[in-house]
Design an enzyme around this catalytic site. Structure first.
Site, PDB file in Angstrom:
ATOM      1  N   GLU A   1     -12.611   7.569  -3.020  1.00 53.37           N
ATOM      2  CA  GLU A   1     -11.332   8.116  -2.553  1.00 53.37           C
ATOM      3  C   GLU A   1     -11.497   9.602  -2.295  1.00 53.37           C
ATOM      4  OE1 GLU A   1      -8.121   7.733  -5.348  1.00 53.37           O
ATOM      5  OE2 GLU A   1      -8.278   5.553  -5.531  1.00 53.37           O
ATOM      6  N   GLU A  11       2.833   5.621  -0.072  1.00 52.87           N
ATOM      7  CA  GLU A  11       3.248   4.527  -0.966  1.00 52.87           C
ATOM      8  C   GLU A  11       4.396   5.007  -1.857  1.00 52.87           C
ATOM      9  OE1 GLU A  11      -0.331   2.324  -2.654  1.00 52.87           O
ATOM     10  OE2 GLU A  11      -1.318   3.987  -1.634  1.00 52.87           O
ATOM     11  N   LYS A  40       4.688   4.776  -6.001  1.00 52.59           N
ATOM     12  CA  LYS A  40       3.806   5.482  -6.920  1.00 52.59           C
ATOM     13  C   LYS A  40       4.615   6.487  -7.735  1.00 52.59           C
ATOM     14  CE  LYS A  40      -0.434   6.100  -6.327  1.00 52.59           C
ATOM     15  NZ  LYS A  40      -1.815   6.462  -5.964  1.00 52.59           N
ATOM     16  N   GLU A  54       2.088  12.261  -4.840  1.00 52.79           N
ATOM     17  CA  GLU A  54       1.597  10.901  -5.083  1.00 52.79           C
ATOM     18  C   GLU A  54       2.087   9.918  -4.018  1.00 52.79           C
ATOM     19  OE1 GLU A  54      -0.607   9.453  -7.505  1.00 52.79           O
ATOM     20  OE2 GLU A  54      -1.086  11.569  -7.291  1.00 52.79           O
TER      21      GLU A  54
END
Length: 341
Positions: free
Chosen positions: A252, A308, A311, A317
């Protein structure tokens, strides 16, 4: 074996309540020309949809499955039967990642998992061998907190609580199976924790060209960006345990396109610059590698495909996506590396 491709992959996380269907998602991944996709489980619908595509796939053993797989070969065999043999080779599974940042958690139960990590990896590998599958590498993605020193890079050292117990056997396994040391590496976090002392330009790959370089006093190596410094701190840490040839892969990396009011630097402009420059660096021919290991290909997965919204944590985040939940790009990004900033 065959040379590893320098094409870029994406992380397909699904912690959102408003994301496109897996079917639409695979179409989007194809249209982005991503060469690889990494998922955080072994979701059968997604693996079925990837069948017959030319996309290489990384699947994951979840953290809660590690200890049972470590305990008996039969459990490992069953996992491989259900999650690999059911889809392979039509789905081009190329990596099985055992756990996710396992060494970043440290309750009593987590520490039992530390001890089970490498035995679980060995069992999965052994199961693959039984079926004569040789083109799937087994690894585990770790975070930068496995290091107790990262700066200067030549001081890179693994944490004492895991060095002998986990890192030494892990590196032996990766070396012996010619697999990769997978790392989640985020210059954004290093920079945002210390913006006074770390240049944003170094974090965004805008150093070099006669300006903004850092010379490591221990090694004499010259750095033009923060990512290389972070990767080489791992290279030096591995060397201290006697492993000089375990290749790195980036499980990542990325840059947030938004965040809370007190998270400056997390914006679309910087995210676009980081990921465009990252793609250019990682797809360059000949490969660039890092100062400690020039000319080496480093397989890289960008985090993440979507913003997203489920999260938890600070605003960043929920804002790592290359795409909005409606499937539209947040900014232009050519994963083939042809378009620079």
């Amino acid at each position: 074996g065959a040379a590893i491709s320098s094409k870029i992959g994406v992380n397909y996380g699904r912690l959102g309540n408003n994301l496109p269907s897996p079917e639409r998602t695979i179409q989007l991944i194809k249209s982005m020309k991503a060469a690889r996709v990494k998922i955080y489980d072994a979701n059968p619908e997604i693996l079925r949809l990837l069948s017959g595509t030319k996309i290489q796939v990384s699947i994951m053993v979840t953290n809660d499955q590690i200890s049972s797989i470590a305990s008996t070969q039969a459990v490992a065999d069953e996992w491989v039967r259900e999650n690999v043999l059911a889809h392979y080779p039509a789905t081009m599974i190329r990596f099985i990642l055992v756990g996710n940042e396992v060494l970043s958690y440290n309750t009593y139960e987590d520490q039992r998992r530390w001890r089970d990590l490498v035995p679980a990896m060995r069992r999965i590998k052994s199961s693959l061998k039984t079926h004569n599958i040789n083109n799937i590498k087994v690894g585990t993605p770790l975070a930068m907190d496995v290091l107790e020193s990262t700066f200067p890079p030549s001081s890179g050292t693994f944490r004492s609580d895991i060095s002998d117990m986990v890192m030494a056997p892990l590196l032996r396994f990766l070396d012996g199976s010619k697999s990769f040391f997978f790392i989640d590496v985020y210059p954004y976090f290093s920079w945002s924790a210390n913006p006074r002392n770390i240049s944003l330009d170094l974090a965004l790959f805008r150093g070099g060209r006669g300006r903004l370089t850092y010379t490591d006093p221990g090694s004499g190596l010259e750095y033009t960006n923060l990512l290389d410094q972070m990767l080489d701190s791992l290279v030096f840490a591995m060397a201290k345990l006697g492993h000089h040839n375990v290749k790195l892969a980036i499980a990542e990396t990325g840059w947030p396109n938004g965040g809370d009011i007190d998270q400056p630097g997390a914006n679309i402009h910087n995210a676009a610059i980081y990921n465009r420059n990252l793609v250019q660096k990682m797809t360059a021919t000949p490969p660039q590698g890092t100062p400690a290991r020039p000319g080496v290909v480093i397989p890289t997965f960008i985090f993440s495909l979507y913003d997203e919204n489920d999260k938890i944590g600070p605003g960043t985040e929920r804002h790592w996506g290359l795409l909005r939940p409606n499937g539209r790009p947040v900014y232009d990004l050519d994963l083939g590396g042809r378009r620079s900033e």
